[in-house]
Design an enzyme around this catalytic site. Structure first.
Site, PDB file in Angstrom:
ATOM      1  N   ASP A 479       0.835  -1.205   0.000  1.00 46.72           N
ATOM      2  CA  ASP A 479       0.000   0.000   0.000  1.00 46.72           C
ATOM      3  C   ASP A 479       0.867   1.253   0.000  1.00 46.72           C
ATOM      4  O   ASP A 479       2.070   1.208   0.302  1.00 46.72           O
ATOM      5  CB  ASP A 479      -0.900  -0.033   1.242  1.00 46.72           C
ATOM      6  CG  ASP A 479      -2.233   0.656   1.006  1.00 46.72           C
ATOM      7  OD1 ASP A 479      -2.324   1.511   0.107  1.00 46.72           O
ATOM      8  OD2 ASP A 479      -3.191   0.345   1.743  1.00 46.72           O
ATOM      9  N   ASP A 549     -10.765   1.904  -3.400  1.00 42.53           N
ATOM     10  CA  ASP A 549     -11.353   1.629  -2.092  1.00 42.53           C
ATOM     11  C   ASP A 549     -12.879   1.651  -2.167  1.00 42.53           C
ATOM     12  O   ASP A 549     -13.560   1.252  -1.222  1.00 42.53           O
ATOM     13  CB  ASP A 549     -10.908   2.684  -1.064  1.00 42.53           C
ATOM     14  CG  ASP A 549      -9.557   2.343  -0.452  1.00 42.53           C
ATOM     15  OD1 ASP A 549      -9.077   1.215  -0.656  1.00 42.53           O
ATOM     16  OD2 ASP A 549      -8.986   3.220   0.232  1.00 42.53           O
TER      17      ASP A 549
HETATM   18  C1  GLA Z   1      -5.786   1.845   2.191  1.00 45.92           C
HETATM   19  C2  GLA Z   1      -6.180   0.671   1.311  1.00 45.92           C
HETATM   20  C3  GLA Z   1      -7.226  -0.158   2.018  1.00 45.92           C
HETATM   21  C4  GLA Z   1      -6.684  -0.644   3.338  1.00 45.92           C
HETATM   22  C5  GLA Z   1      -6.224   0.538   4.177  1.00 45.92           C
HETATM   23  C6  GLA Z   1      -5.506   0.086   5.433  1.00 45.92           C
HETATM   24  O1  GLA Z   1      -6.828   2.734   2.331  1.00 45.92           O
HETATM   25  O2  GLA Z   1      -6.640   1.132   0.077  1.00 45.92           O
HETATM   26  O3  GLA Z   1      -7.604  -1.248   1.215  1.00 45.92           O
HETATM   27  O4  GLA Z   1      -5.607  -1.524   3.096  1.00 45.92           O
HETATM   28  O5  GLA Z   1      -5.328   1.374   3.455  1.00 45.92           O
HETATM   29  O6  GLA Z   1      -5.061   1.130   6.197  1.00 45.92           O
END
Ligand code: GLA
Length: 737
Positions: A479, A549
């Site tokens: 990420d 997301d």
């Molecule tokens: C980001 C990612 C999510 C999740 C969060 C965790 O927003 O896109 O899928 O992994 O971080 O903090």
């Protein structure tokens, strides 16, 4: 032979199966663009395509060549300062401060392959797919610096890959202020510019606008390719549709600051530039050094936008994505993020894991919060050690239990980030990017590590490797949840600070490279708050990416449809999540959520321990169905049929078809159900016109022609008491008999 050079060695004709790309050496010994488009026969010269006429009010190159006027000439890699007032492809500052360059042709080199670039993600031809590489070298009369313009031809995907290499063989340093990957001068301006723009939770929506005079661009200065603009772009004739007409596609194998621009000048020519954003960039080209630009992918078709997406996607699968995974079916995963957020421990996770196992899910992904003392987003990034209270018997104890169920295991990392509340920050405050005299701007309570530093990359490689060794994980979700501010490296000289953005991304690639080399069986999924770094640079290492997301099925129609223009569906992570949806509160049925997520790498991201037996049964059936058709969903040819960006957006449809046309699955999604509606038919695409097919196992046989030309009758949805008939989805499984 896909590259033909005329006897005088002045014209280079690059041919793919359906396209021609021609360059020539111009009277001033620079390189000119002659033609890019449908394949045309090879000739020694193309005077018709390079005809010139003198125009008033613009400089000429030389008194002896009055009709050779830089503003009217199509070139391959323009400099600034010699009468061409369009934005240049490069700019080089001499030691005396002058920005004038006079690059002239030296020689060319032809090789029968395509080598990877060192230190940058790049295309390759491991499968001997007839790629050829042409490098044309020019030399600056003023500084002695060399410029190598690289063209790789991939004939069967109709792709040309371009990049530039600057080499300084002299004893004097110069500065590169601009160094694009490619320039494409087109002879007219009758094009629409298709861009894929958005933000967090609404990535890569299609915008299509007619070119206008002046420069129009899409760009990022965030240190990442960004959710706001994607480096992929298309230029299409205004009449071009999904199924017919001319279009160019351009993309960049790069994940940092970029700029794609099209400049229409006073003579209605269009100059496309694609590459590293010249803002926040300069490079000291010290003696004996080289600078390599990222690669730009160019493709053209006269068979419509869908064909362009398919040929570019096919190219990435065979010549860009990590070959080990290119054709490997991707696991159906369950991710605990939206199920638990930070609130979990081993016992709670194990109930999800066991349940997921019963449902036939292949892999469990442990998301954020397993490390340091991270129980919310204010702490512990950088401390990649087990969160002891959550895993009292150690993280590997939990991982062993997952593996014991014969399930794969994935872990979340955010390698490039650090929390101020972390042992890493306390030990190395200078590892942060940031002007030491400025107040640093937090984002999600976190800061960015200086990935341009080797000691930072060494630390991360060591920590992540240790966790991989301990857990034997199968997958990493990498990420990256914030962008760079106060860009300043504690380690770089004052005169090199403008190298930081590029050096940062080279450091990211270095870490990816080390880990993928050391652990070739680990599947990486890239993520950046969803799709904030969804680009070809990432795809080289991480064959799939978290698309957004935003997991609401309705929102996902636009996101996945828009993304499909530039990227194949095997690249898109697509999950079924809970309702009301976490991002927008919308309620859609499990059927609709599944039917949207099937057209990508399927996953579940919800608390299955809270679901009813009926819902669990439905998920079990979805997983079994997806497993049955997984190669088709992930690697079939993707067809866009009804666009959510068209008219009122009430109807979306798309489909995947097997390479041998024996099977296809089409998804049809209706937002609002209108009463007393007109009759509707679903039109299919990509089938064999001559073959006979059934639809959803029905008894009737249809020719491919009938299903594609006349369509398939779709009965209207009758309301069922107690249920919404909005946000509906239907799947059509079409099989050859
Ligand atoms: C980001 C990612 C999510 C999740 C969060 C965790 O927003 O896109 O899928 O992994 O971080 O903090």
């Amino acid at each position: 032979m896909s590259i033909t050079i005329n006897p005088a060695a002045t014209v280079f004709h690059l041919q793919t199966d359906h396209t021609s790309y021609i360059v020539e050496i111009l009277p001033n010994q620079t390189l000119g663009q002659v033609y890019y488009g449908d394949r045309i026969p090879v000739k020694d010269a193309y005077p018709n395509l390079t005809a010139r006429e003198e125009r008033g009010g613009t400089p000429t190159w030389h008194d002896d060549l009055p009709d050779f006027q830089p503003e009217l000439v199509k070139t391959e890699y323009a400099s600034f300062g010699k009468g061409d007032y369009r934005y240049p492809a490069f700019q080089l500052t001499q030691p005396n401060g002058s920005r004038v360059s006079e690059f002239v042709y030296q020689n060319y080199q032809l090789t029968a392959d395509k080598q990877r670039l060192p230190k940058l993600p790049s295309t390759f031809d491991d499968t001997q797919d007839d790629a050829q590489t042409l490098t044309i070298t020019l030399k600056d009369r003023l500084t002695g610096v060399l410029q190598h313009l690289n063209y790789a031809v991939f004939p069967h995907q109709d792709v040309i890959v371009r990049s530039a290499t600057f080499e300084n063989p002299t004893a004097t340093a110069v500065t590169l202020n601009t160094a694009y990957s490619a320039q494409l001068d087109l002879p007219d301006d009758r094009y629409d510019f298709l861009q894929f723009a958005g933000d967090w939770a609404r990535e890569r929506h299609l915008y299509r606008n007619r070119l206008r005079p002046g420069s129009q661009s899409i760009a990022s200065l965030r240190g990442a390719s960004s959710a706001q603009e994607n480096p992929f772009m298309m230029l299409a004739r205004p009449e071009t549709t999904e199924t017919q007409g001319s279009a160019y596609g351009l993309n960049l194998v790069y994940s940092g600051n970029f700029n794609d621009s099209v400049e229409v000048n006073q003579f209605a020519t269009s100059r496309v530039l694609i590459g590293i954003n010249p803002t926040e960039f300069a490079w000291n080209l010290v003696p004996e050094s080289t600078f390599q630009t990222p690669e730009a992918i160019l493709s053209y078709t006269s068979a419509g936008l869908n064909q362009l997406s398919q040929q570019m996607g096919d190219f990435y699968q065979h010549h860009l994505v990590n070959s080990k995974f290119a054709n490997q079916e991707r696991p159906v995963l369950i991710n605990n993020w939206e199920a638990t957020y930070f609130d979990f421990d081993e016992a709670k996770l194990m109930t999800i894991v066991r349940q997921a196992h019963d449902l036939g899910i292949d892999m469990f992904v442990l998301d954020d919060g397993w490390f340091g003392h991270r129980n919310d987003d204010t702490t512990s990034l950088g401390d990649w050690v087990t969160n002891q209270p959550k895993f009292p018997q150690g993280l590997s104890h939990f991982c062993d239990q997952v593996h014991a169920l014969d399930m794969q295991l994935g872990l979340w990392f955010e390698p490039e980030m650090v929390s101020k509340d972390s042992d890493l920050y306390r030990a190395h405050p200078d590892w942060l990017i940031g002007d030491p005299h400025a107040e640093l701007t937090p984002s999600r309570h976190q800061f960015v590590l200086d990935m341009s530093r080797k000691d930072v990359v060494d630390y991360l490689a060591q920590r992540i490797s240790q966790i991989i060794d301990e857990t034997h994980l199968d997958y990493i979700k990498w990420d990256m949840n914030r962008n760079i501010t106060e860009a300043f490296s504690h380690q770089l000289e004052a005169t090199s600070q403008l190298e930081l953005a590029h050096r940062y991304i080279l450091g990211v690639y270095d870490l990816y490279d080390r880990l993928t080399q050391a652990y070739p069986d680990v599947l990486f999924e890239s993520c950046a708050s969803g799709g904030g770094r969804f680009d070809l640079g990432m795809m080289y290492y991480a064959p799939q990416a978290w698309t957004s997301d935003d997991t609401d099925a309705v929102e996902r129609l636009k996101i996945q449809y828009g993304t499909s223009y530039g990227y194949p569906q095997a690249m898109m992570g697509a999950h079924v999540s809970a309702v009301p949806n976490e991002q927008n509160g919308r309620i859609t049925s499990l059927t609709t959520r599944g039917a949207v997520a099937f057209f990508g790498d399927l996953g579940y991201e919800l608390d299955i321990t809270q679901m009813t037996p009926d819902e669990l049964q439905q998920i079990k059936e979805q997983v079994a169905f997806y497993h049955q058709y997984r190669p088709l969903f992930q690697f079939g040819k993707f067809y866009r049929i009804d666009s959510p960006f068209a008219s009122d957006g009430n109807l979306t449809s798309w489909g995947v078809v097997a390479p041998d046309q024996s099977q296809g699955i089409f998804g049809r999604y209706q937002l609002l159900n209108h009463p007393n509606a007109p009759y509707q038919r679903q039109f299919f695409q990509g089938l064999d016109p001559k073959r006979q097919y059934t639809v959803n196992g029905g008894a009737e046989h249809f020719s491919g022609t009938e299903l594609m030309a006349a369509g398939y009758f779709v009965p209207s949805l009758k309301p069922v008491k107690g249920y919404s008939s909005d946000f509906s989805a239907q799947l059509f499984i079409v099989e050859a008999v």
